[in-house]
Design a protein around this motif. Structure first.
Motif, PDB file in Angstrom:
ATOM      1  N   UNK A 175      56.729  38.947  36.488  1.00  0.00           N
ATOM      2  CA  UNK A 175      58.146  38.796  36.799  1.00  0.00           C
ATOM      3  C   UNK A 175      58.523  39.017  38.244  1.00  0.00           C
ATOM      4  N   UNK A 176      57.561  39.025  39.154  1.00  0.00           N
ATOM      5  CA  UNK A 176      57.892  39.222  40.568  1.00  0.00           C
ATOM      6  C   UNK A 176      56.946  38.412  41.436  1.00  0.00           C
ATOM      7  N   UNK A 177      57.498  37.660  42.364  1.00  0.00           N
ATOM      8  CA  UNK A 177      56.679  36.794  43.222  1.00  0.00           C
ATOM      9  C   UNK A 177      55.733  37.595  44.114  1.00  0.00           C
ATOM     10  N   UNK A 178      56.142  38.802  44.503  1.00  0.00           N
ATOM     11  CA  UNK A 178      55.264  39.620  45.339  1.00  0.00           C
ATOM     12  C   UNK A 178      53.989  40.001  44.585  1.00  0.00           C
ATOM     13  N   UNK A 179      54.142  40.307  43.334  1.00  0.00           N
ATOM     14  CA  UNK A 179      52.975  40.654  42.519  1.00  0.00           C
ATOM     15  C   UNK A 179      52.056  39.454  42.364  1.00  0.00           C
ATOM     16  N   UNK A 180      52.650  38.297  42.151  1.00  0.00           N
ATOM     17  CA  UNK A 180      51.853  37.074  42.042  1.00  0.00           C
ATOM     18  C   UNK A 180      51.097  36.820  43.337  1.00  0.00           C
ATOM     19  N   UNK A 181      51.762  37.062  44.448  1.00  0.00           N
ATOM     20  CA  UNK A 181      51.159  36.799  45.753  1.00  0.00           C
ATOM     21  C   UNK A 181      50.129  37.863  46.134  1.00  0.00           C
ATOM     22  N   UNK A 182      50.470  39.123  45.965  1.00  0.00           N
ATOM     23  CA  UNK A 182      49.630  40.201  46.492  1.00  0.00           C
ATOM     24  C   UNK A 182      48.548  40.643  45.509  1.00  0.00           C
ATOM     25  N   UNK A 183      48.891  40.779  44.241  1.00  0.00           N
ATOM     26  CA  UNK A 183      47.924  41.277  43.258  1.00  0.00           C
ATOM     27  C   UNK A 183      47.072  40.138  42.707  1.00  0.00           C
ATOM     28  N   UNK A 184      47.724  39.041  42.341  1.00  0.00           N
ATOM     29  CA  UNK A 184      47.005  37.924  41.714  1.00  0.00           C
ATOM     30  C   UNK A 184      46.442  36.929  42.727  1.00  0.00           C
ATOM     31  N   UNK A 185      46.779  37.113  44.001  1.00  0.00           N
ATOM     32  CA  UNK A 185      46.233  36.254  45.057  1.00  0.00           C
ATOM     33  C   UNK A 185      46.586  34.776  44.829  1.00  0.00           C
ATOM     34  N   UNK A 186      47.847  34.554  44.438  1.00  0.00           N
ATOM     35  CA  UNK A 186      48.332  33.187  44.200  1.00  0.00           C
ATOM     36  C   UNK A 186      49.603  32.952  45.026  1.00  0.00           C
ATOM     37  N   UNK A 187      49.480  32.904  46.354  1.00  0.00           N
ATOM     38  CA  UNK A 187      50.678  32.758  47.193  1.00  0.00           C
ATOM     39  C   UNK A 187      51.402  31.439  46.986  1.00  0.00           C
ATOM     40  N   UNK A 188      50.709  30.458  46.412  1.00  0.00           N
ATOM     41  CA  UNK A 188      51.313  29.147  46.188  1.00  0.00           C
ATOM     42  C   UNK A 188      51.948  29.035  44.801  1.00  0.00           C
ATOM     43  N   UNK A 227      38.991  33.577  40.747  1.00  0.00           N
ATOM     44  CA  UNK A 227      40.154  34.156  41.414  1.00  0.00           C
ATOM     45  C   UNK A 227      39.873  35.578  41.912  1.00  0.00           C
ATOM     46  N   UNK A 228      39.225  36.397  41.098  1.00  0.00           N
ATOM     47  CA  UNK A 228      38.896  37.787  41.456  1.00  0.00           C
ATOM     48  C   UNK A 228      40.100  38.521  42.044  1.00  0.00           C
ATOM     49  N   UNK A 229      41.192  38.522  41.309  1.00  0.00           N
ATOM     50  CA  UNK A 229      42.403  39.189  41.786  1.00  0.00           C
ATOM     51  C   UNK A 229      42.212  40.697  41.776  1.00  0.00           C
ATOM     52  N   UNK A 230      43.145  41.406  42.379  1.00  0.00           N
ATOM     53  CA  UNK A 230      43.041  42.859  42.471  1.00  0.00           C
ATOM     54  C   UNK A 230      43.197  43.539  41.122  1.00  0.00           C
ATOM     55  N   UNK A 231      43.807  42.873  40.176  1.00  0.00           N
ATOM     56  CA  UNK A 231      44.127  43.486  38.884  1.00  0.00           C
ATOM     57  C   UNK A 231      42.893  43.994  38.155  1.00  0.00           C
TER      58      UNK A 231
END
Length: 335
Positions: free
Chosen positions: A170-183, A72-76
């Motif tokens: 707890x926020x979809x934006x964080x899941x999408x933008x930081x964790x790179x999981x838009x789905x 995944x290599x997310x931004x976190x």
């Protein structure tokens, strides 16, 4: 506890109005847990300050089933959190590592690894090896997972793991933008908790304060989600930007005062659940402030406490218990 706030010998810019407000958390904690507070020093690194040091060989260590690799290599963290873990990338290697650790006097093991592009730590091939660690080697065995499906919840239960740790966002934006999981969405994290509870796991959710590029966004909702599932414990950590990708590294983490508000919210939302401060949080003066605020906000434990914090805990009437284990073991009576 003594009346009012006990000043530190060195005041690092504390907000005393905030400390007074945090006393509500202190009272909640004392009412439900008494005066004991745990201080943890797990064995993945040496840690020593003037008033806190454990003279023992490591008793609890971390193992990664993917080594340093994360699909995944997310931004976190861009996999850097995995770098301090012992690699064991096959079931056979995990068994061998477990045997070597047991021979060295290790009592407990946390098993984790990098995520795939669906946010899942692929533990499926390791169930039998995990069962061997737990049932044959008698290691206290926990797993820090990503998103959970039925097969994972069932397999870990059959393996006999002592507890499952999971980050809740707890926020979809964080899941999408930081964790790179838009789905994915917060509903997927909620469903993961539901499945773990359905299969009878002890659960210790984690909330990463400041995960959205250093901003407070969704932490309270994450705690609200967690509170629906009667967790066995809650671990709060603070984002460490220097672990992440370039856009993260230039951003400051949230201030200790912002973090303290989240900690107090958790204490009030989960009055009878152990709440602990985990190992991941920035160093320096902000760490000292955060740890001090945490004492007053009523946490049950702090990992790698800043210098002077254990001493201050005694000054305000708490009874420190020092442990070489992972902070998630606060849920077990052996602590």
């Amino acid at each position: 506890m003594q009346e009012g706030i006990v000043p530190l010998l060195e005041d690092t810019g504390l907000d005393y109005n905030l400390l007074e407000r945090l006393l509500e958390g202190f009272r909640i904690r004392e009412e439900n847990f008494g005066k004991k507070i745990h201080f943890y020093s797990p064995g993945f690194k040496h840690y020593q300050v003037d008033d806190f040091y454990i003279e023992t060989t490591p008793k609890f260590v971390d193992v990664s089933i993917t080594g340093r690799n994360c699909e995944l290599m997310c931004d976190h963290c861009a996999s850097k959190i995995l770098w301090h873990m012992i690699p064991a990338t096959t079931p056979e290697e995990l068994k061998r590592v477990g045997e070597e650790l047991k021979a060295k006097g290790v009592d407990g093991i946390l098993i984790s690894g990098g995520s795939n592009k669906d946010g899942v730590v692929e533990l499926y091939p390791f169930f039998k090896a995990i069962e061997y660690l737990k049932k044959e080697l008698k290691l206290l065995t926990t797993c820090h997972v990503g998103l959970v499906d039925k097969a994972l919840a069932e397999g870990l239960k059959e393996a006999g793991v002592d507890a499952v740790l999971i980050d809740i966002i707890g926020d979809d934006r964080t899941i999408r933008e930081v964790y790179k999981l838009p789905h994915k969405s917060t509903k997927d994290y909620e469903e993961s908790l539901r499945l773990l509870k359905e299969y009878g796991h002890r659960i210790v959710p984690h909330v990463i304060i400041g995960l959205h590029y250093g901003k407070i966004l969704g932490e309270q909702k994450a705690i609200d989600i967690i509170s629906q599932f009667d967790p066995d414990g809650l671990v709060l950590v603070v984002v460490m930007p220097y672990y992440g990708k370039a856009k993260f590294q230039l951003l400051p983490p949230p201030k200790a005062e912002e973090c303290a508000d989240v900690i107090l919210y958790a204490r009030k939302k989960l009055p009878k659940t152990p709440v602990v401060i985990g190992c991941a949080r920035p160093a320096g003066p902000e760490r000292t402030k955060l740890d001090l605020y945490s004492l007053y906000a009523g946490v049950n434990g702090i990992t790698f406490p800043a210098e002077g914090i254990l001493t201050h805990a005694k000054q305000i009437g708490l009874e420190p218990v020092i442990s070489p284990n992972c902070c998630s073991t606060v849920i077990f009576p052996i602590n």
